[in-house]
Design a protein around this motif. Sequence first.
Motif, PDB file in Angstrom:
ATOM      1  N   HIS A 191     -16.209  11.302   4.278  1.00 25.18           N
ATOM      2  CA  HIS A 191     -15.156  10.930   3.333  1.00 25.18           C
ATOM      3  C   HIS A 191     -15.223   9.478   2.877  1.00 25.18           C
ATOM      4  O   HIS A 191     -14.484   9.086   1.984  1.00 25.18           O
ATOM      5  CB  HIS A 191     -13.793  11.238   3.933  1.00 25.18           C
ATOM      6  N   SER A 192     -16.108   8.702   3.486  1.00 27.67           N
ATOM      7  CA  SER A 192     -16.263   7.314   3.039  1.00 27.67           C
ATOM      8  C   SER A 192     -17.728   6.906   3.195  1.00 27.67           C
ATOM      9  O   SER A 192     -18.465   7.465   4.015  1.00 27.67           O
ATOM     10  CB  SER A 192     -15.359   6.371   3.838  1.00 27.67           C
ATOM     11  N   GLU A 204     -15.017   4.391  -9.187  1.00 30.24           N
ATOM     12  CA  GLU A 204     -14.484   4.832  -7.900  1.00 30.24           C
ATOM     13  C   GLU A 204     -15.227   4.261  -6.694  1.00 30.24           C
ATOM     14  O   GLU A 204     -14.838   4.503  -5.561  1.00 30.24           O
ATOM     15  CB  GLU A 204     -14.504   6.356  -7.831  1.00 30.24           C
ATOM     16  N   GLY A 205     -16.295   3.532  -6.918  1.00 33.36           N
ATOM     17  CA  GLY A 205     -17.063   2.982  -5.806  1.00 33.36           C
ATOM     18  C   GLY A 205     -18.179   3.913  -5.370  1.00 33.36           C
ATOM     19  O   GLY A 205     -18.388   4.991  -5.935  1.00 33.36           O
ATOM     20  N   ARG A 206     -18.879   3.476  -4.344  1.00 35.06           N
ATOM     21  CA  ARG A 206     -20.021   4.247  -3.842  1.00 35.06           C
ATOM     22  C   ARG A 206     -19.582   5.606  -3.321  1.00 35.06           C
ATOM     23  O   ARG A 206     -18.531   5.725  -2.697  1.00 35.06           O
ATOM     24  CB  ARG A 206     -20.701   3.475  -2.706  1.00 35.06           C
ATOM     25  N   PRO A 207     -20.405   6.627  -3.534  1.00 30.19           N
ATOM     26  CA  PRO A 207     -20.074   7.940  -2.965  1.00 30.19           C
ATOM     27  C   PRO A 207     -20.310   7.923  -1.451  1.00 30.19           C
ATOM     28  O   PRO A 207     -21.079   7.095  -0.946  1.00 30.19           O
ATOM     29  CB  PRO A 207     -21.053   8.888  -3.664  1.00 30.19           C
ATOM     30  N   PRO A 208     -19.678   8.840  -0.723  1.00 33.25           N
ATOM     31  CA  PRO A 208     -19.907   8.885   0.726  1.00 33.25           C
ATOM     32  C   PRO A 208     -21.368   9.158   1.084  1.00 33.25           C
ATOM     33  O   PRO A 208     -21.893   8.613   2.037  1.00 33.25           O
ATOM     34  CB  PRO A 208     -19.012  10.031   1.202  1.00 33.25           C
ATOM     35  N   SER A 209     -22.035  10.017   0.305  1.00 27.52           N
ATOM     36  CA  SER A 209     -23.419  10.374   0.580  1.00 27.52           C
ATOM     37  C   SER A 209     -24.173  10.546  -0.734  1.00 27.52           C
ATOM     38  O   SER A 209     -23.599  10.989  -1.726  1.00 27.52           O
ATOM     39  CB  SER A 209     -23.470  11.682   1.387  1.00 27.52           C
ATOM     40  N   TYR A 210     -25.451  10.193  -0.718  1.00 25.70           N
ATOM     41  CA  TYR A 210     -26.286  10.292  -1.918  1.00 25.70           C
ATOM     42  C   TYR A 210     -27.209  11.498  -1.807  1.00 25.70           C
ATOM     43  O   TYR A 210     -27.877  11.678  -0.783  1.00 25.70           O
ATOM     44  CB  TYR A 210     -27.128   9.029  -2.094  1.00 25.70           C
ATOM     45  N   ASP A 233     -20.692   1.671   6.234  1.00 22.06           N
ATOM     46  CA  ASP A 233     -20.478   0.223   6.149  1.00 22.06           C
ATOM     47  C   ASP A 233     -21.775  -0.505   5.840  1.00 22.06           C
ATOM     48  O   ASP A 233     -21.800  -1.432   5.043  1.00 22.06           O
ATOM     49  CB  ASP A 233     -19.893  -0.314   7.459  1.00 22.06           C
ATOM     50  N   THR A 234     -22.848  -0.099   6.504  1.00 20.88           N
ATOM     51  CA  THR A 234     -24.175  -0.650   6.227  1.00 20.88           C
ATOM     52  C   THR A 234     -25.122   0.513   6.002  1.00 20.88           C
ATOM     53  O   THR A 234     -24.998   1.558   6.633  1.00 20.88           O
ATOM     54  CB  THR A 234     -24.701  -1.536   7.381  1.00 20.88           C
ATOM     55  N   GLY A 235     -26.048   0.350   5.094  1.00 21.03           N
ATOM     56  CA  GLY A 235     -26.962   1.431   4.764  1.00 21.03           C
ATOM     57  C   GLY A 235     -26.268   2.495   3.941  1.00 21.03           C
ATOM     58  O   GLY A 235     -25.226   2.247   3.315  1.00 21.03           O
ATOM     59  N   VAL A 236     -26.832   3.709   3.967  1.00 18.08           N
ATOM     60  CA  VAL A 236     -26.299   4.827   3.185  1.00 18.08           C
ATOM     61  C   VAL A 236     -26.445   6.129   3.956  1.00 18.08           C
ATOM     62  O   VAL A 236     -27.291   6.254   4.838  1.00 18.08           O
ATOM     63  CB  VAL A 236     -27.029   4.976   1.826  1.00 18.08           C
ATOM     64  N   TYR A 237     -25.596   7.087   3.595  1.00 22.20           N
ATOM     65  CA  TYR A 237     -25.782   8.467   4.027  1.00 22.20           C
ATOM     66  C   TYR A 237     -26.554   9.171   2.917  1.00 22.20           C
ATOM     67  O   TYR A 237     -26.281   8.964   1.738  1.00 22.20           O
ATOM     68  CB  TYR A 237     -24.450   9.190   4.223  1.00 22.20           C
ATOM     69  N   ILE A 238     -27.511  10.015   3.307  1.00 20.94           N
ATOM     70  CA  ILE A 238     -28.237  10.822   2.335  1.00 20.94           C
ATOM     71  C   ILE A 238     -28.136  12.288   2.727  1.00 20.94           C
ATOM     72  O   ILE A 238     -27.913  12.621   3.896  1.00 20.94           O
ATOM     73  CB  ILE A 238     -29.720  10.404   2.195  1.00 20.94           C
ATOM     74  N   HIS A 239     -28.284  13.145   1.731  1.00 20.18           N
ATOM     75  CA  HIS A 239     -28.323  14.588   1.980  1.00 20.18           C
ATOM     76  C   HIS A 239     -29.281  15.226   0.982  1.00 20.18           C
ATOM     77  O   HIS A 239     -29.797  14.559   0.095  1.00 20.18           O
ATOM     78  CB  HIS A 239     -26.918  15.207   1.891  1.00 20.18           C
ATOM     79  N   GLY A 240     -29.520  16.534   1.156  1.00 19.13           N
ATOM     80  CA  GLY A 240     -30.448  17.242   0.277  1.00 19.13           C
ATOM     81  C   GLY A 240     -31.866  17.228   0.808  1.00 19.13           C
ATOM     82  O   GLY A 240     -32.817  17.405   0.049  1.00 19.13           O
ATOM     83  N   VAL A 241     -32.013  17.035   2.112  1.00 13.80           N
ATOM     84  CA  VAL A 241     -33.339  16.963   2.740  1.00 13.80           C
ATOM     85  C   VAL A 241     -33.558  18.217   3.580  1.00 13.80           C
ATOM     86  O   VAL A 241     -32.643  18.695   4.254  1.00 13.80           O
ATOM     87  CB  VAL A 241     -33.449  15.692   3.617  1.00 13.80           C
TER      88      VAL A 241
END
Length: 167
Positions: A57-58, A6-12, A61-69
């Motif tokens: 939801h996506s 499914e491709g990269r998740p919106p956030s890691y 484009d560059t880098g990543v979104y992270i969560h759980g911090v």
Amino acid sequence: QKWLLEGRPPSYWISGFFFPQGFMTGVLQTHSRRFAIPIDEVAFQTHVQTVEHTELHSAADTGVYIHGVYIEGCRWDGDNGSLAESAKAVLYQAMPAVHLDCVHKSEVQASEEIYAAPLYKTSLRQGVLSTTGLSTNHVMNVDLPSLSHDPAHWIHRGVALLCMLND
């Protein structure tokens, strides 16, 4: 397998990685290869989002979104987009999603209103030096805006970001 199909998740969920430092290096390597830039000329620029990771939801484009911090020693003021004093008797606050954007090092904005918050895997704030010479607990520094106080204020408060709490 889901990432493959499914491709990269919106956030890691950064807290879910055993070695988040390796993930961060992989993000920089991916950007470096995509844009044919030497990896030692690429850095992260931080953008704290106004939404939770579930509202993304996506993928970026560059880098990543992270969560759980989580943030310890102060709180994130989403209205002002800045660090602020903690509410009374609140030790930790969950951070909203954070965009770690990959940029050329020359594009990183140095400012006296930025606090380089250390991001640790655990709340112990200590780690063993690995064979690379880096701590096994310190992941990276995350630049956060500090509009109400000088960054030295947050250093004295011991403000840090944590991937997991002791609870």
